[in-house]
Enzyme design. Structure first.
Site, mmCIF file in Angstrom:
data_model
loop_
_atom_site.group_PDB
_atom_site.id
_atom_site.type_symbol
_atom_site.label_atom_id
_atom_site.label_comp_id
_atom_site.label_asym_id
_atom_site.label_seq_id
_atom_site.Cartn_x
_atom_site.Cartn_y
_atom_site.Cartn_z
ATOM 1 N N ASP A 43 14.963 0.288 0.968
ATOM 2 C CA ASP A 43 15.598 0.162 2.150
ATOM 3 C C ASP A 43 16.600 -0.947 2.100
ATOM 4 O O ASP A 43 17.678 -0.928 1.865
ATOM 5 C CB ASP A 43 14.551 -0.095 3.470
ATOM 6 C CG ASP A 43 14.832 -0.012 4.870
ATOM 7 O OD1 ASP A 43 16.185 -0.146 4.952
ATOM 8 O OD2 ASP A 43 13.928 -0.254 5.594
ATOM 9 N N LYS A 89 0.880 -1.281 -0.107
ATOM 10 C CA LYS A 89 -0.112 -0.262 0.126
ATOM 11 C C LYS A 89 0.899 1.340 -0.022
ATOM 12 O O LYS A 89 0.234 2.309 -0.413
ATOM 13 C CB LYS A 89 -0.906 -0.070 1.376
ATOM 14 C CG LYS A 89 -1.939 -1.163 1.315
ATOM 15 C CD LYS A 89 -2.604 -1.125 2.698
ATOM 16 C CE LYS A 89 -3.246 -2.296 2.880
ATOM 17 N NZ LYS A 89 -4.089 -2.505 4.002
ATOM 18 N N PHE A 126 13.536 5.680 10.508
ATOM 19 C CA PHE A 126 12.151 5.061 10.375
ATOM 20 C C PHE A 126 11.380 6.342 10.144
ATOM 21 O O PHE A 126 11.332 7.396 10.718
ATOM 22 C CB PHE A 126 11.610 4.282 11.536
ATOM 23 C CG PHE A 126 10.307 3.641 11.042
ATOM 24 C CD1 PHE A 126 10.520 2.595 10.495
ATOM 25 C CD2 PHE A 126 9.241 4.261 11.428
ATOM 26 C CE1 PHE A 126 9.396 1.884 9.898
ATOM 27 C CE2 PHE A 126 8.156 3.563 11.193
ATOM 28 C CZ PHE A 126 8.151 2.179 10.260
ATOM 29 N N ASP A 161 3.966 3.995 6.377
ATOM 30 C CA ASP A 161 3.064 3.713 7.502
ATOM 31 C C ASP A 161 4.115 2.992 8.859
ATOM 32 O O ASP A 161 4.935 2.577 8.333
ATOM 33 C CB ASP A 161 1.795 2.971 7.094
ATOM 34 C CG ASP A 161 2.203 1.373 7.201
ATOM 35 O OD1 ASP A 161 1.808 0.609 7.941
ATOM 36 O OD2 ASP A 161 3.092 1.150 6.323
ATOM 37 N N LYS A 170 17.179 4.958 1.242
ATOM 38 C CA LYS A 170 17.783 5.052 2.471
ATOM 39 C C LYS A 170 19.233 4.874 2.138
ATOM 40 O O LYS A 170 19.588 3.883 1.234
ATOM 41 C CB LYS A 170 17.515 3.981 3.334
ATOM 42 C CG LYS A 170 16.125 4.351 4.077
ATOM 43 C CD LYS A 170 16.119 3.390 5.392
ATOM 44 C CE LYS A 170 14.760 3.700 6.163
ATOM 45 N NZ LYS A 170 14.569 2.911 7.226
#
Length: 177
Positions: free
Chosen positions: A102, A42, A151, A158, A130
């Protein structure tokens, strides 16, 4: 929700300006024909909607539901394909959109699967990448922003299903976890 944010990392106006530039790059690199775009759900939904409205060409848009974080702060190390249906990509050029690069596991797994399904080429675009060593050797072709290894939430990203609707990218306070 704002009380849970330690600081805004990238504000909405900066994101929108960068998406303008990314759309121009994509349009330049894919002249002519219909481009198949696959949005990883999502997280990439907000990024994809705003980016793709800026691309002035015929697009075939598909979504693919994959998971690797499973509600945690770090990748679980396993990429799960959650859909029964896989987009038809045989003989097609694909642009794969994800929210964040990531560990590299998700992009690597999905890109490999798309090529196994017969895609001619897979190009990747991410809102964030990242700056860290990755578990899989993968780089995105189009990157909105390079960020540190922290984070982040907002603009589609989310934590346990929350914060996706923030109009910016922010760093979550440790107390909100």
């Amino acid at each position: 929700m704002r009380d849970d944010i330690e600081r805004v990392l990238i504000d909405e106006a900066v994101i929108q300006k960068r998406l303008d530039a990314m759309a121009l790059d994509i349009e330049r690199d894919f002249p002519g024909g219909t481009l198949v775009v696959i949005i990883l759900l999502k997280g990439a939904l907000v990024f994809a909607a705003d980016l793709l409205r800026r691309v002035p060409r015929q697009l075939e848009i598909e979504c693919l539901n994959v998971a690797s974080y499973h509600g945690g702060l770090e990748s679980s190390g396993k990429v799960d394909f959650l859909d029964r249906h896989f987009p038809e990509v045989k003989g097609r050029h694909v642009l794969l959109l994800d929210d964040i690069l990531d560990t590299g596991r998700t992009l690597h797994a999905v890109e490999r699967r798309l090529l196994e399904e017969g895609a001619v080429a897979v190009h990747t675009a991410v809102l964030l990448a990242k700056d860290k060593e990755r578990a899989e050797e993968v780089n995105a072709d189009y990157v909105g922003f390079e960020i540190g290894d922290e984070f982040v939430v907002g603009y589609g990203l989310d934590y346990k299903g929350r914060y996706r609707n923030l109009p910016y990218v922010g760093v979550l306070k440790p107390s909100a976890v």
